[in-house]
Design a protein around this motif. Structure first.
Motif, PDB file in Angstrom:
ATOM      1  N   ARG A 257      19.705   9.262  31.128  1.00 29.41           N
ATOM      2  CA  ARG A 257      20.224  10.630  31.076  1.00 29.41           C
ATOM      3  C   ARG A 257      20.597  11.093  32.476  1.00 29.41           C
ATOM      4  O   ARG A 257      20.129  10.555  33.484  1.00 29.41           O
ATOM      5  N   VAL A 258      21.454  12.110  32.545  1.00 30.42           N
ATOM      6  CA  VAL A 258      21.881  12.638  33.838  1.00 30.42           C
ATOM      7  C   VAL A 258      21.026  13.845  34.201  1.00 30.42           C
ATOM      8  O   VAL A 258      21.012  14.858  33.481  1.00 30.42           O
ATOM      9  N   LEU A 259      20.298  13.717  35.291  1.00 27.45           N
ATOM     10  CA  LEU A 259      19.408  14.773  35.755  1.00 27.45           C
ATOM     11  C   LEU A 259      20.224  15.995  36.141  1.00 27.45           C
ATOM     12  O   LEU A 259      21.170  15.910  36.916  1.00 27.45           O
ATOM     13  N   ALA A 260      19.838  17.152  35.606  1.00 28.57           N
ATOM     14  CA  ALA A 260      20.591  18.380  35.853  1.00 28.57           C
ATOM     15  C   ALA A 260      19.960  19.259  36.917  1.00 28.57           C
ATOM     16  O   ALA A 260      20.656  20.052  37.552  1.00 28.57           O
ATOM     17  N   GLU A 261      18.654  19.128  37.104  1.00 25.01           N
ATOM     18  CA  GLU A 261      17.948  19.953  38.084  1.00 25.01           C
ATOM     19  C   GLU A 261      17.032  19.063  38.913  1.00 25.01           C
ATOM     20  O   GLU A 261      16.467  18.097  38.398  1.00 25.01           O
ATOM     21  N   PRO A 262      16.861  19.366  40.202  1.00 28.27           N
ATOM     22  CA  PRO A 262      15.999  18.529  41.043  1.00 28.27           C
ATOM     23  C   PRO A 262      14.566  18.483  40.505  1.00 28.27           C
ATOM     24  O   PRO A 262      14.093  19.419  39.858  1.00 28.27           O
ATOM     25  N   VAL A 263      13.888  17.379  40.800  1.00 32.04           N
ATOM     26  CA  VAL A 263      12.485  17.212  40.429  1.00 32.04           C
ATOM     27  C   VAL A 263      11.654  17.228  41.711  1.00 32.04           C
ATOM     28  O   VAL A 263      11.945  16.493  42.652  1.00 32.04           O
ATOM     29  N   LEU A 264      10.622  18.083  41.747  1.00 35.66           N
ATOM     30  CA  LEU A 264       9.758  18.208  42.922  1.00 35.66           C
ATOM     31  C   LEU A 264       8.406  17.575  42.662  1.00 35.66           C
ATOM     32  O   LEU A 264       7.822  17.763  41.584  1.00 35.66           O
ATOM     33  N   ALA A 265       7.921  16.829  43.637  1.00 33.71           N
ATOM     34  CA  ALA A 265       6.613  16.191  43.511  1.00 33.71           C
ATOM     35  C   ALA A 265       5.506  17.230  43.545  1.00 33.71           C
ATOM     36  O   ALA A 265       5.533  18.150  44.367  1.00 33.71           O
ATOM     37  N   GLU A 266       4.528  17.055  42.663  1.00 30.81           N
ATOM     38  CA  GLU A 266       3.398  17.974  42.602  1.00 30.81           C
ATOM     39  C   GLU A 266       2.164  17.409  43.293  1.00 30.81           C
ATOM     40  O   GLU A 266       1.129  18.058  43.330  1.00 30.81           O
ATOM     41  N   ARG A 267       2.260  16.203  43.832  1.00 31.14           N
ATOM     42  CA  ARG A 267       1.127  15.603  44.544  1.00 31.14           C
ATOM     43  C   ARG A 267       1.652  14.598  45.558  1.00 31.14           C
ATOM     44  O   ARG A 267       2.818  14.211  45.523  1.00 31.14           O
ATOM     45  N   ASP A 268       0.767  14.208  46.473  1.00 28.64           N
ATOM     46  CA  ASP A 268       1.110  13.164  47.434  1.00 28.64           C
ATOM     47  C   ASP A 268       0.996  11.799  46.756  1.00 28.64           C
ATOM     48  O   ASP A 268       0.229  11.617  45.809  1.00 28.64           O
TER      49      ASP A 268
ATOM     50  N   ARG B 267      22.728  17.681  27.979  1.00 31.83           N
ATOM     51  CA  ARG B 267      22.727  17.211  26.602  1.00 31.83           C
ATOM     52  C   ARG B 267      23.669  16.025  26.451  1.00 31.83           C
ATOM     53  O   ARG B 267      24.712  15.948  27.097  1.00 31.83           O
ATOM     54  N   ARG B 268      23.284  15.100  25.580  1.00 32.54           N
ATOM     55  CA  ARG B 268      24.130  13.939  25.308  1.00 32.54           C
ATOM     56  C   ARG B 268      25.343  14.351  24.484  1.00 32.54           C
ATOM     57  O   ARG B 268      25.201  15.017  23.450  1.00 32.54           O
ATOM     58  N   PRO B 269      26.553  13.984  24.901  1.00 34.08           N
ATOM     59  CA  PRO B 269      27.740  14.361  24.122  1.00 34.08           C
ATOM     60  C   PRO B 269      27.832  13.587  22.813  1.00 34.08           C
ATOM     61  O   PRO B 269      27.610  12.372  22.775  1.00 34.08           O
ATOM     62  N   VAL B 270      28.145  14.310  21.750  1.00 34.86           N
ATOM     63  CA  VAL B 270      28.363  13.699  20.438  1.00 34.86           C
ATOM     64  C   VAL B 270      29.858  13.399  20.307  1.00 34.86           C
ATOM     65  O   VAL B 270      30.692  14.294  20.458  1.00 34.86           O
ATOM     66  N   VAL B 271      30.175  12.139  20.051  1.00 32.88           N
ATOM     67  CA  VAL B 271      31.573  11.701  19.996  1.00 32.88           C
ATOM     68  C   VAL B 271      31.890  11.211  18.587  1.00 32.88           C
ATOM     69  O   VAL B 271      31.240  10.292  18.084  1.00 32.88           O
ATOM     70  N   ALA B 272      32.869  11.838  17.958  1.00 36.01           N
ATOM     71  CA  ALA B 272      33.328  11.421  16.638  1.00 36.01           C
ATOM     72  C   ALA B 272      34.467  10.423  16.801  1.00 36.01           C
ATOM     73  O   ALA B 272      35.444  10.699  17.512  1.00 36.01           O
ATOM     74  N   ILE B 273      34.354   9.268  16.149  1.00 33.50           N
ATOM     75  CA  ILE B 273      35.353   8.204  16.249  1.00 33.50           C
ATOM     76  C   ILE B 273      36.123   8.121  14.935  1.00 33.50           C
ATOM     77  O   ILE B 273      35.537   7.925  13.868  1.00 33.50           O
TER      78      ILE B 273
END
Length: 394
Positions: free
Chosen positions: A31-42, A168-174
């Motif tokens: 998946r494509v990360l949309a918001e940064p992830v911050l570490a909660e511990r060392d 969100r994952r795009p839904v593609v109709a073929i």
């Protein structure tokens, strides 16, 4: 006909990043990360031993030291006391180093007799201790956007973050069109072929993070095609296959407006893939791919996959060119850009690119044997074996 670069820009203008959602880490791969992830511990959250051996103080860090073993520490089992000069603590890899300890001596550099350990050899250049926060510290950020790799998931988990915010994952109709098509496993008439493109495109879509919906085959009849197109309701992107040329039965291009299509363009200066078209049906972006297998898949690589990346918030959705050495002589190119199917051979610093002898867009065996596209600009002159050329992964 418009250049393929302009067509890429125009299809990307049809789409936008989809909404952001929170998903458990177990479901975040690819998946494509949309918001940064911050570490909660060392990480590590304590000074940790790199080796199985003995923790000692700086005063005792010399060969010949004889020390009293006061206990032991294992991974997940810290020693509660403080280490003093003249003392050693039996310690195992990954265990917290006790207070007062300045180094770990590997067990193979020691000899032990009961509660007494002798240091036979020490390495003054190494303490064999991983310092607290040596990997990352509280507040360290994994930047967005990025497609999450297995290593990214390991990092996020170590940061003690159980969920992430992703697009969100795009839904593609073929929608595959044509009276000549039957589904795999059916018995075709002598004048019919088995529908193959939908399955290739669905695999490409899902490998790029999308959700593919293969709809029933649409016959070359206006009401039948409109009925199948109506089944695309709820999709984020519609992909049609075939019906985009200029023949009497190519309803996508001939009666597009009656089918609710608002076309942005139709036909591009590209080989394979000249009949490509794009636009909208209502508010939903639509990409109309040619029917021949090579045309459909090459155009999917150049146009459909970038659209999916953009819909998932990828900042650089277009495929990136690479270089290789040409394996054989090739003739000059004509008045359309040509993406030739080719096989890449990894050889030394610069790989070798073998263009397929036949570039007929109907040949699925050639398609299956290819893992690269050799790019030929309009009017590109004849090339000799050994020349450096541009290619794209395929």
């Amino acid at each position: 006909m418009i250049p393929h670069e302009e067509a890429q820009a125009r299809v990307l203008a049809l789409v936008f990043p989809l909404a952001v959602e929170t998903v458990p880490l177990r479901e975040a791969a690819g998946r494509v990360l949309a918001e940064p992830v911050l570490a909660e511990r060392d990480q590590p959250p304590f000074d940790a031993s790199v080796m199985d051996g003995y923790a000692i103080t700086a005063a005792d860090h010399h060969a010949g030291a004889k020390l009293r073993v006061i206990g032991e520490a294992g991974a997940g089992h810290a020693h509660a006391g403080r280490l003093s000069p003249g003392e050693a603590l039996r310690i195992f890899t990954g265990a917290p180093v006790p207070q007062g300890a300045d180094a770990v001596v590997p067990q193979e550099d020691t000899s032990r007799n009961g509660t007494l350990v002798t240091l036979a050899h020490v390495d003054p250049a190494s303490s064999y201790i991983r310092p607290r926060g040596g990997d990352f510290a509280v507040g360290t950020t994994l930047a967005a956007p990025r497609r999450l790799s297995p290593a990214d998931l390991a990092l996020i988990a170590a940061m003690n973050r159980p969920a992430v915010r992703v697009h969100r994952r795009p839904v593609v109709a073929i929608v595959a069109t044509g009276d000549e098509l039957v589904m795999p496993g059916e018995t075709p008439r002598p004048d019919q072929i088995v529908s193959a493109n939908s399955f290739a495109l669905a695999a490409m879509i899902e490998a790029e993070g999308g959700i593919a919906r293969i709809l029933p085959l649409a016959r070359d009849e206006f009401d039948a095609l409109r009925t199948v197109l109506d089944l695309t309701a709820g999709a984020d992107l519609i992909v049609t296959i075939g019906g985009a040329s200029v023949g009497d039965h190519d309803l996508m291009s001939q009666r597009g407006e009656d089918l609710g299509l608002d076309l942005e363009f139709h036909r591009i200066a590209l080989r394979p893939g000249k009949p490509l078209m794009a636009g909208r049906r209502g508010s939903v972006p639509l990409l109309g791919l040619p029917g021949n297998p090579a045309s459909a898949m090459v155009c999917a690589a150049l146009f459909l996959l970038p659209m999916l990346r953009a819909m998932q918030g990828h900042p650089d959705p277009l495929p990136r060119p690479r270089t290789a050495r040409l394996a054989r002589d090739i003739a000059g190119n004509g008045n359309r850009a040509h993406f030739m199917r080719a096989r890449l051979e990894e050889t030394g610093a610069l790989p070798l690119l073998h263009p397929a002898e036949s570039q007929d867009s109907s040949l699925i065996v050639v398609l299956s044997d290819s893992n690269a596209l050799l790019f030929r600009p309009i009017g590109d002159p004849a090339r000799k074996a050994g020349e450096t050329v541009t290619w794209f992964p395929f």
